[in-house]
Enzyme design. Sequence first.
Site, mmCIF file in Angstrom:
data_model
loop_
_atom_site.group_PDB
_atom_site.id
_atom_site.type_symbol
_atom_site.label_atom_id
_atom_site.label_comp_id
_atom_site.label_asym_id
_atom_site.label_seq_id
_atom_site.Cartn_x
_atom_site.Cartn_y
_atom_site.Cartn_z
ATOM 1 N N HIS A 348 22.446 26.990 -29.401
ATOM 2 C CA HIS A 348 21.092 26.612 -29.049
ATOM 3 C C HIS A 348 20.207 26.822 -30.278
ATOM 4 O O HIS A 348 20.552 27.591 -31.189
ATOM 5 C CB HIS A 348 20.571 27.476 -27.896
ATOM 6 C CG HIS A 348 21.232 27.177 -26.581
ATOM 7 N ND1 HIS A 348 21.140 25.953 -25.970
ATOM 8 C CD2 HIS A 348 21.986 27.958 -25.758
ATOM 9 C CE1 HIS A 348 21.802 25.983 -24.821
ATOM 10 N NE2 HIS A 348 22.331 27.193 -24.673
ATOM 11 N N CYS A 391 19.234 22.134 -30.847
ATOM 12 C CA CYS A 391 17.913 21.525 -30.747
ATOM 13 C C CYS A 391 17.014 22.070 -31.854
ATOM 14 O O CYS A 391 17.213 23.173 -32.356
ATOM 15 C CB CYS A 391 17.293 21.827 -29.387
ATOM 16 S SG CYS A 391 18.087 20.947 -28.023
#
Length: 514
Positions: A348, A391
Amino acid sequence: MIAGSQSVDTDTVSGGTLGVEPVMDRLKLSRIDEELESSEVAALCFLCRDVVNRKRLEGVGDAKQLFLRLEEKGLLDNSFFLSQLLSTIRRTDLLNLLETDNSQPEETDASPALSAYRVMLYKIYEDMTQENLEKMKFLLSSKLGRRQTEASNTALDLFAEMEKTGLLSDTNLHELLRVLRELDQQLVLTVQRHMDEAPRQQMRPAPPHVSMDDPRVSSTSQPAQPLPPFLSIVETQPSSEGESTSPDADSDQNTPSAFDTADDYALTHYPRGYCIVISNEKFTAPDLKNRGGTREDEKTLQAVFTRLGFTVYIMRNLTAKNILYNLRTLGKSNFMNHDALVVCVLSHGEKGCVFGTDGRQVLLRSLTEPFTSHVAPTLAGKPKLFFIQACQGSGYQGGARPPPPMPIPSSVLDMLEDDAGPLPNETVPWDADFLLGMATVPEYKSFRHTSTGSIYIQELCRQLTRSAESPEKEDILTVLTRVNREVGKGQYLKYKQMPEPKYTLTKRLVLKFV
């Protein structure tokens, strides 16, 4: 060379030992002779054709006789040249016999290097099937003569005949390329790589710790292995996550100049270097979901970069602290025998950072800093590739008048996720020869399929494979441009994704399967 060694004749060889007092240990040479097969001796003779007169090599039936020829030329004054020979024919087990004093063979200004041209021909011989050998003999029979082709039992015999008739030399590879194009495109690429890497690089011996039991990774399995050498001290470090490491191989020979003036980065070692895959799947931070599908990315990266010649290590579920510790420890390694470095981080992330499994941030700057030239000088002038699947913001990207979206079944839509998470405003400090391949542009999410892997990594590996198998000499930026185009065509949960490469490369990087 010892006095009088020029007068030594093969008739003085008897009883399994060489006949005069040696420059090198005769017992060692005799033991090497006993281990070599006749086909290997023939290959060594072929490799020596540029340093020993062809007629002096005729009639050589065993390694002892070859050693005498080399001694006449002063090529056994130390073990450097013989080490090159044994390394080239992949008898690294015999190198241990030369290095029992715990010192590596040393190259001196007077030490001749094996011809890169002959090493290239030897690689073709190694990779040629019997079927292709018969085809090659047929294609050359009109130019070499039927008797010469029928008497050639190996590709090395054919190469020798071609050299005799002027069809083949280091500066004349046209006929060889013509024939190989009818046989196998991979053999053609071997010749083209040699031509592209001119001027010749010198061959160096493999380090004594390299063994024939090369634990290079399989593209279909990830067996449990000891920790990689550059992380040998990590076992003494506390860890809160129970990290597991799945290593694959060690590095090998040969050092190109860090300041090569050619247009392409030199890729002359095998393995090319390390490919480190940091794959975070299970998170302890309550606001970060587990990342289903990352194992598929691991497998794909492992398969592709192993075929590209890299030693692949997979490190799973690392905290922020352990990500930094492992990369900083790696940055202290000696990369003299490496051509490049690849680091892939699957986790992430938010703008300018990725997350450890504990939810703490690791700035992109911190990922690259251990490998800048002032910290890792043996990586200076060599490409350092970072691919980040994470991301880089919480926004969703739309598109202006996009092409017709790629249809995605409704069952697949339910399995798409983003790799997002909370947001610092940090940038990556650039130094020469870095490439940072981001799954998405800043401020936006990237997508990952929980079953088949992330959109970006899977497309990256497809395009790397396409380029590596192509006869065209495509550089990494061409590959990443196609990745941008293909990822940008799709729609994911009704949104778009646009990868972003950033780079300070100073040469073209062309990656081919080895």
